[in-house]
Design an enzyme around this catalytic site. Sequence first.
Site, mmCIF file in Angstrom:
data_model
loop_
_atom_site.group_PDB
_atom_site.id
_atom_site.type_symbol
_atom_site.label_atom_id
_atom_site.label_comp_id
_atom_site.label_asym_id
_atom_site.label_seq_id
_atom_site.Cartn_x
_atom_site.Cartn_y
_atom_site.Cartn_z
ATOM 1 N N GLU A 147 2.502 -4.914 -8.692
ATOM 2 C CA GLU A 147 3.450 -5.086 -7.584
ATOM 3 C C GLU A 147 4.248 -6.373 -7.705
ATOM 4 O OE1 GLU A 147 2.007 -4.309 -3.680
ATOM 5 O OE2 GLU A 147 1.288 -2.333 -4.228
ATOM 6 N N GLU A 200 -3.026 2.386 -7.090
ATOM 7 C CA GLU A 200 -3.523 2.079 -5.744
ATOM 8 C C GLU A 200 -3.189 3.230 -4.825
ATOM 9 O OE1 GLU A 200 -2.532 -1.834 -4.075
ATOM 10 O OE2 GLU A 200 -2.866 -2.728 -6.050
HETATM 11 C C1 GAL Z 1 -1.044 -3.816 -2.278
HETATM 12 C C2 GAL Z 1 -1.541 -4.903 -3.217
HETATM 13 C C3 GAL Z 1 -3.002 -5.167 -2.998
HETATM 14 C C4 GAL Z 1 -3.314 -5.317 -1.536
HETATM 15 C C5 GAL Z 1 -2.879 -4.073 -0.818
HETATM 16 C C6 GAL Z 1 -3.204 -4.107 0.665
HETATM 17 O O1 GAL Z 1 0.312 -3.902 -2.124
HETATM 18 O O2 GAL Z 1 -1.326 -4.557 -4.546
HETATM 19 O O3 GAL Z 1 -3.377 -6.317 -3.690
HETATM 20 O O4 GAL Z 1 -2.647 -6.427 -1.061
HETATM 21 O O5 GAL Z 1 -1.497 -3.923 -0.985
HETATM 22 O O6 GAL Z 1 -2.655 -2.987 1.326
#
Ligand code: GAL
Length: 940
Positions: free
Chosen positions: A439, A514
Amino acid sequence: MKIISPKEILLYFTFLISMVSFAQNKSDRELILIDKYWRFSFGHLYDTQKDFGHAEGYFSYLAKTGFADGPAAPGFDDRAWRKLDLPHDWAVEQSFSEKASFSHGFKAAGKGFPEKSIGWYRKKIAIEKSDQGKIISLKFDGVFRNSKVFFNGHFLGTEESGYNGFEYDVTAYVNYGGENTIVVRADASMEEGWFYEGAGIYRHVYLQKTNPLYVIQNGTYVTSEIQDNNAEVTAEVTIENKGKYKGAIEILQTITDASGKQVASISENAVAPDFYKTAKYTSKIKVNNPLLWDLDAPNLYRLFTQIKQEGKIIDSYESNFGIRSIKFDPEKGFFLNGKSIKLKGTNNHQDHAGIGTALPDELQYYRIKKLKEMGSNAYRCSHNPPTPELLDACDQLGMLVIDETRLMGINEYHLNDLKRLIERDRNHPSIFCWSVGNEEWNIEGGIVGERITNIMQGFSKSIDPTRPVTVGISSGFKSGISSVVEIMGYNYMGNGDIDAHRNEFKNQPGMGTEEGSTFATRGIYFTDDSKHYQSAYDKKPRPTFYSIEEGWKFYASRPYLAGMFIWTGFDYRGEPTPYGWPSVTSYFGMMDVCGFPKDNVFYLKSWWANEPVLHLMPHWNWSGMEGKEIDVWVHSNCDEVELFLNKKSLGKKKMEQYGHLEWKVKYTPGTLEAIGYKNGKKILTEVQKTTGNPEVIKLSVDKENPSNAIVSVITVEVTDKKGLHVPTANDQITFSISGGKILGVGNGDPTSLEKDIFLDDTNLVPITDFEERKSVSVDNANQSALEDANGWKPAFKDRDYKNQASAYIYRGKFELKNNLQSNIVDFFYKKIGVNESVFVNGNLINASTDDPQKYHLDKAVLKEGTNFITIRASPLQKVKDWDVMNTDPGIIKVVTPSESWKRKLFNGYAQIIVQKNEKAGEVTLSASAKGLQTGTVVIK
Ligand code: GAL
């Protein structure tokens, strides 16, 4: 799914022991763990006085070799510093503060806390005379962060990364046959991540001894190709010559299997590289009918590399590896050993309840086993290089890994970090993919992101061509990094159109790096923002994020997607979204910070694991809600489930694939029962019973604890008088231990501001306003001289060392915050003269018997507020004009012993992590609370 049994663990340890003895018989190389017996103190970020005067010298350690000053100097007096063993995380030891960092879990340390951002560590080690001629180095697995290391007053270097391992050659500075001083100054004032990162030497430290012709750090690279039933193993080794070796050498590569049996061996002739040069040698070794490394059978091999000259073994080096094949297919996803595997992954940070980032190795195994138990087969090290033991646990237990570097970029800072990560980790069979970023909002959608990715991707291939590269991408899946990265890493379905991206980039495999970011509090079934409670029913958390079930249905139904990684497996400190203070841990985990499952674990287990699952939620203690409707959910992989309340059927429902079942049930106390059917046959029953009041404390060793572990994870709960676990109990429990010590306590409550660690409070109190007056002799009888108002001047100011008085009287002040009965107060005197006598508030104090320069100060001679110390001594005489004389009288140490360890239960559970004393046969832990029957557990 297969969980490793204690027998297998025993077998593995036998494997380790056999390997160690194989190595010891054959090599001079020694790797000595030096985690024990360090001294620690806080310094200060910018006040050099509070940083023990470090770097104040006329010549700094950067000006003249060996000129490290303050605590970095070998002779520095650290007797008053706290004693501790590594791994150590000083952030977790601090209290919480609303002013502290949201992302780092509001611990009053690091950024914004200059007095808790610098940690000094010191350790003395003996190095034998017989080690002369060897290469001696210090190996650090990771220090958070920006560490400077000194050895015998020599500056060795600065390591900015809080995550990478590093090594320093100290050979030239060693005091052979005597004492050597290692000093580390860690500076945690800056954050690398937006999540809890800990502070200090939170990973292992080793002393390494080798011959000068040796295999360099992370100096082997073992790969294999499988053809039919055989594997061709390529073993590359890099050796360096820091000595006088010349001429022919022999490189012997031997492979042993898990039982320690030799399966193949090869010898190559080579020539020693020139002085301070390195050389690489590659051998091809056949392994017939290899046992492949797989998720259910994580078979490992070990490569023994030996360097010989004239028949004598000069060095031997061991590398664990596994034989397996990996492949990504843009149509069909991921393949392990030719078998299609859907990645059922979780993202995780490195901290755990109670102990922060300073995880004992056992905890790595505990956590990986918890994830496997949920049916997970993959782990993403978000967003930094992990500790090596995490990867060992993944290798040994069968868990695939995405290994991720910290920061994107193309300079030394970025590429050197990536290089060290890959070189350190590339023999681990568990790692199937390198991640070079996550990200990077500033660049991910544009040309800069594209350029950086192209370079980092090509660079990682130059070090390890056997694994693909990914980046976790969040802002639209169209341009920039998305268009060039080898394996597309989708961070969240809500961030773009995954199918559309795939239709445009048909040859690019993809996975959900993710997914989720759902909110849940363990054991809570009604969201209550005033209490920062998020109900544990799976739900869409925010407009652009999806529930776990929505996420899995999406990924499971698309064969082209290799799988998904949930954000996150475990809760972690920091990022308490959607709340802020006083919430201090995240809500994202499938498990809480302790590893206690939230209900989503059973959704995943139903569809990820291979065993029958039936889970009924919520608990059935809803006193006061009689007659009101409660949502009852079932997570299961049964075909049908029937629900009963107090034996009355509430209907049978069919389970949709990757779904769950719901009923609305009017609450009446009693028994809620679910019965699961497969092929029409009743296979599982699950009940939730209304319990009585808490009566009995129950302690149990977690079932994932290895039987021979030094560190154990203990579950604390209470039951009613019938022995039923009380899911709503929040009693405060007090602990006592014998035969070991407690490392940390937790309970999974994101809003708990209770202590994680109960530590004796150590305060170093300086002596101020230090003055002197001349005297004729050291006269202990003449009390009036102490009160004499005349003739005092600042101590040592303009001292004419050639014409000193025959004696001096010095006096100074020190402040005590309190004068508690339990305080232990000592004065650590530093020689400012000889034949000294010490008075505190007019009372003559005797030196300790164990240390003639230490004075124990009894409560009776001390008072709260200002205290006076007087020292009478004959002066020290200079031998040479340039001798630098000590002018510091020493320091007062006040230790206030901690109160007893305690923790509240949170919705029925707490966790306590204990460590057995080396010599103790067993540990006994007791837990008590007002009105409850005490619980005890004995760990053999
Ligand atoms: C993502 C990020 C993670 C965490 C997550 C929380 O954008 O890559 O490290 O912060 O959001 O929702």
